[in-house]
Design a protein around this motif. Structure first.
Motif, short mmCIF file in Angstrom:
data_model
loop_
_atom_site.label_atom_id
_atom_site.label_comp_id
_atom_site.label_asym_id
_atom_site.label_seq_id
_atom_site.Cartn_x
_atom_site.Cartn_y
_atom_site.Cartn_z
N MET A 1 4.26 15.91 -1.79
CA MET A 1 4.98 14.62 -1.16
C MET A 1 4.45 13.79 -0.02
O MET A 1 4.45 12.62 -0.12
CB MET A 1 6.40 15.25 -0.41
N LEU A 2 3.51 14.47 0.64
CA LEU A 2 2.59 13.59 1.58
C LEU A 2 1.85 12.58 0.79
O LEU A 2 1.99 11.55 1.17
CB LEU A 2 1.83 14.39 2.40
N PHE A 3 1.12 12.83 -0.42
CA PHE A 3 0.68 11.92 -0.98
C PHE A 3 1.23 10.97 -1.37
O PHE A 3 0.62 9.74 -1.44
CB PHE A 3 -0.16 12.60 -2.03
N PHE A 4 2.17 11.08 -1.75
CA PHE A 4 3.31 9.79 -2.20
C PHE A 4 3.36 8.76 -1.24
O PHE A 4 3.59 7.72 -1.44
CB PHE A 4 4.74 10.34 -2.68
N VAL A 5 3.63 9.29 0.03
CA VAL A 5 3.76 8.43 1.03
C VAL A 5 2.61 7.80 1.66
O VAL A 5 2.51 6.48 1.74
CB VAL A 5 4.29 9.37 2.52
N VAL A 6 1.38 8.47 1.69
CA VAL A 6 0.18 8.13 2.00
C VAL A 6 -0.21 6.92 1.08
O VAL A 6 -0.80 6.01 1.51
CB VAL A 6 -0.62 9.12 2.52
N ILE A 7 -0.18 7.18 -0.29
CA ILE A 7 -0.59 6.49 -1.29
C ILE A 7 0.15 5.30 -1.36
O ILE A 7 -0.22 4.07 -1.74
CB ILE A 7 -0.81 7.21 -2.76
N ASN A 8 1.49 5.18 -1.08
CA ASN A 8 2.33 4.02 -0.90
C ASN A 8 2.40 3.46 -2.12
O ASN A 8 2.13 2.04 -2.27
CB ASN A 8 1.97 3.16 0.33
N LEU A 9 2.61 4.08 -3.31
CA LEU A 9 3.09 3.44 -4.47
C LEU A 9 3.82 2.14 -4.54
O LEU A 9 3.63 1.20 -5.13
CB LEU A 9 3.48 4.70 -5.60
N ILE A 10 5.05 2.45 -4.02
CA ILE A 10 6.09 1.38 -4.09
C ILE A 10 5.45 0.11 -3.31
O ILE A 10 5.50 -1.17 -4.01
CB ILE A 10 7.31 1.60 -3.25
N THR A 137 1.69 7.25 -10.62
CA THR A 137 1.15 5.89 -10.43
C THR A 137 0.67 5.23 -11.77
O THR A 137 1.09 4.07 -11.98
CB THR A 137 -0.04 6.06 -9.68
N TYR A 138 0.08 5.89 -12.78
CA TYR A 138 -0.34 5.29 -13.88
C TYR A 138 1.01 4.80 -14.67
O TYR A 138 0.84 3.63 -15.20
CB TYR A 138 -1.08 6.25 -14.71
N MET A 139 1.96 5.63 -14.78
CA MET A 139 3.23 5.34 -15.50
C MET A 139 3.81 3.97 -14.91
O MET A 139 4.35 3.14 -15.34
CB MET A 139 4.04 6.40 -15.57
N VAL A 140 3.97 4.42 -13.46
CA VAL A 140 4.59 2.97 -12.85
C VAL A 140 3.75 1.72 -13.12
O VAL A 140 4.21 0.58 -13.36
CB VAL A 140 4.64 3.29 -11.25
N PHE A 141 2.49 1.70 -12.53
CA PHE A 141 1.66 0.60 -13.05
C PHE A 141 1.88 0.13 -14.46
O PHE A 141 1.67 -1.29 -14.66
CB PHE A 141 0.15 0.83 -12.57
#
Length: 185
Positions: A1-10, A137-141
Motif C-alpha cells: 500500500m505504501l508504494f501506491f501512495v508514494v508512487i502517486n499513480l493518480i 500502473t501499466y494498466m491504468v496508463f
C-alpha cells in the motif's frame, strides 16, 4: 500500500495524458511500456542495492530527496506554464523515461520507500510489491486515452493543471523532508 501512495499513480495520470496526447496511437502504446519497465527496473535495483549505490557516490537519502524534489518542481512549473512537457526530445519514448519513470514513479520518495521496505520486509516481499504496483500502473496508463476522452478537452486541461499544482506541492515536500533530515543529523 505504501508504494501506491508514494508512487502517486493518480497524480501521475494527468501528466502522462498531457505528455502523450499529441502522439500517434502506436507510439502512445509504447510509452506506458517504457515507463513501467524503466520505473520497475529502477525501483528493483534500488531495493536491492540502493544503500550501496548512494554510499558509493557519497549521497545521503536526504540529498537525493532534495535533488528529486527540485527536478519534480521543474516538471510541475513546465506543466503549469505550458500545459505540457516540452523536453522529451524527438523520440516520444524519451518521455516515458523522464519525467514519467523518473522522478515521478521511481522518484526519491519511492526509492526511499523501497530501500526501507527491503530493510524491514526483505527482498522478496519488496520485489513482489513493486511488481504488483508497476503492473497496475501499466494498466491504468494504457487506458488513459479513454479516461481523458470521457473528460473532454476542458476537463482534461483542468485536471492536468490541478495535478500540476499537486506535483509542485509534492516536490516541495520532498525538499522540506530532505532539509528536515539534514538538520536533524
Amino acid at each position: 500500500m505504501l508504494f501506491f501512495v508514494v508512487i502517486n499513480l493518480i497524480g501521475t495520470i494527468p501528466l502522462f495524458a498531457s505528455i502523450t496526447q499529441k502522439i500517434a496511437k502506436k507510439e502512445h502504446n509504447m510509452v506506458p511500456k517504457t515507463t513501467v519497465i524503466t520505473a520497475g527496473t529502477l525501483l528493483m535495483v534500488f531495493a536491492a542495492l540502493g544503500t550501496q549505490i548512494l554510499s558509493i557516490f557519497g549521497i545521503t537519502i536526504s540529498s537525493f530527496m532534495i535533488a528529486g524534489g527540485i527536478l519534480l518542481f521543474v516538471v510541475s512549473i513546465e506543466l503549469l506554464t505550458h500545459g505540457a512537457w516540452r523536453f522529451g526530445g524527438t523520440v516520444s519514448d524519451d518521455s516515458g523515461v523522464v519525467p514519467l519513470a523518473f522522478p515521478l514513479l521511481a522518484g526519491p520518495g519511492a526509492i526511499t520507500a523501497v530501500i526501507l521496505s527491503y530493510q524491514t520486509a526483505g527482498l522478496i516481499v519488496t520485489m513482489l510489491s513493486i511488481a504488483i504496483v508497476i503492473g497496475i500502473t501499466y494498466m491504468v496508463f494504457y487506458s488513459t486515452r479513454t479516461i481523458y476522452r470521457i473528460l473532454g478537452r476542458r476537463g482534461s486541461l483542468i485536471v492536468s493543471r490541478i495535478f500540476a499544482v499537486l506535483i509542485a506541492a509534492i516536490s516541495v515536500q520532498y525538499i522540506v523532508d530532505g532539509l528536515k533530515t539534514i538538520q536533524i543529523s
